[in-house]
Design a protein around this motif. Structure first.
Motif, PDB file in Angstrom:
ATOM      1  N   GLU A  72       0.832  -1.210   0.000  1.00 33.26           N
ATOM      2  CA  GLU A  72       0.000   0.000   0.000  1.00 33.26           C
ATOM      3  C   GLU A  72       0.865   1.258   0.000  1.00 33.26           C
ATOM      4  OE1 GLU A  72      -3.295   2.446   2.621  1.00 33.26           O
ATOM      5  OE2 GLU A  72      -2.862   0.376   3.175  1.00 33.26           O
ATOM      6  N   ASP A  73       1.900   1.267   0.815  1.00 33.53           N
ATOM      7  CA  ASP A  73       2.789   2.419   0.869  1.00 33.53           C
ATOM      8  C   ASP A  73       3.519   2.609  -0.465  1.00 33.53           C
ATOM      9  OD1 ASP A  73       1.996   2.873   3.475  1.00 33.53           O
ATOM     10  OD2 ASP A  73       3.766   1.940   4.361  1.00 33.53           O
ATOM     11  N   LYS A  74       3.939   1.505  -1.078  1.00 34.44           N
ATOM     12  CA  LYS A  74       4.594   1.583  -2.386  1.00 34.44           C
ATOM     13  C   LYS A  74       3.644   2.156  -3.435  1.00 34.44           C
ATOM     14  CE  LYS A  74       7.892  -2.176  -1.870  1.00 34.44           C
ATOM     15  NZ  LYS A  74       8.263  -3.535  -2.275  1.00 34.44           N
ATOM     16  N   ALA A  75       2.387   1.748  -3.372  1.00 39.32           N
ATOM     17  CA  ALA A  75       1.401   2.232  -4.344  1.00 39.32           C
ATOM     18  C   ALA A  75       1.198   3.744  -4.209  1.00 39.32           C
ATOM     19  CB  ALA A  75       0.080   1.490  -4.169  1.00 39.32           C
ATOM     20  N   GLY A  76       1.082   4.227  -2.981  1.00 40.59           N
ATOM     21  CA  GLY A  76       0.913   5.662  -2.765  1.00 40.59           C
ATOM     22  C   GLY A  76       2.121   6.444  -3.215  1.00 40.59           C
ATOM     23  N   ALA A  77       3.305   5.929  -2.900  1.00 42.14           N
ATOM     24  CA  ALA A  77       4.537   6.596  -3.312  1.00 42.14           C
ATOM     25  C   ALA A  77       4.660   6.598  -4.834  1.00 42.14           C
ATOM     26  CB  ALA A  77       5.741   5.922  -2.663  1.00 42.14           C
ATOM     27  N   SER A  78       4.251   5.528  -5.474  1.00 41.72           N
ATOM     28  CA  SER A  78       4.310   5.439  -6.931  1.00 41.72           C
ATOM     29  C   SER A  78       3.403   6.481  -7.582  1.00 41.72           C
ATOM     30  CB  SER A  78       3.906   4.028  -7.369  1.00 41.72           C
ATOM     31  OG  SER A  78       3.866   3.944  -8.771  1.00 41.72           O
ATOM     32  N   LEU A  79       2.225   6.667  -7.029  1.00 48.36           N
ATOM     33  CA  LEU A  79       1.312   7.682  -7.566  1.00 48.36           C
ATOM     34  C   LEU A  79       1.889   9.091  -7.400  1.00 48.36           C
ATOM     35  CD1 LEU A  79      -2.056   6.185  -6.333  1.00 48.36           C
ATOM     36  CD2 LEU A  79      -1.341   6.464  -8.729  1.00 48.36           C
TER      37      LEU A  79
END
Length: 179
Positions: A72-79
């Motif tokens: 989840e944290d990776k997804a937010g950072a990716s966005l």
């Protein structure tokens, strides 16, 4: 009123921090004075506000990139990184929607919120009347994200927060400390 003092008011710096600041200070010297006095939270707030929004989000993404993050944290950072590379409304809205859906409960949600609150509208996409975010909201999300990332190693929270300041000082120097 100087930009530094305006940023101090917007970010609600502590009385102790404000006592250390003068209108003549550069952004860099003000942040350094706050760190030297042990006012790291106030230094983070001021630093995040004095950077241009895109630089502030890039800094947060840089800090996140060096961490062990859950999906989840990776997804937010990716966005957020996508918005830094291409700061368009579609990328901003995607980051905003991710943060909103996550209830602002994770580091990834706060990293995404930093990009999502950088402009545009906070209203639902279907609402015609835009609701622009307050100008300092990106900085607030950046500070929350930095604190969440620092807390990933709770026994080193304070030292991690202080360490996160260093890469942003280079950005602040390059940006001229403008908001």
């Amino acid at each position: 009123m100087s930009g530094l003092m305006q940023a101090s008011m917007q970010m609600e710096l502590s009385e102790q921090a404000n006592a250390l600041l003068t209108p003549e200070m550069t952004a860099q010297s003000a942040v350094q004075a706050l760190v030297a006095a042990g006012q790291v939270q106030d230094a983070l707030k001021l630093l995040a506000r004095m950077l241009p929004k895109r630089y502030a989000v890039a800094w947060l993404c840089q800090c996140a990139r060096d961490q062990v993050l859950d999906p989840e944290d990776k997804a937010g950072a990716s966005l957020a990184e996508r918005w830094v590379r291409e700061p368009n409304e579609s990328n901003r809205r995607a980051a905003f929607e991710f943060a909103n859906a996550g209830g602002y409960k994770s580091a990834g949600a706060w990293v995404a919120a930093a990009a999502g609150w950088s402009g545009g509208s906070l209203a639902p996409a279907t609402q015609e009347t835009p609701v622009p975010p307050p100008d300092h909201l990106t900085a607030c999300a950046v500070v929350a994200g930095i604190n969440m990332l620092a807390a990933l190693v709770i026994d080193k929270f304070e030292s991690r927060r202080a360490a996160f300041i260093e890469p942003a000082m280079t950005l602040l120097n390059g940006a001229g400390g403008t908001t």
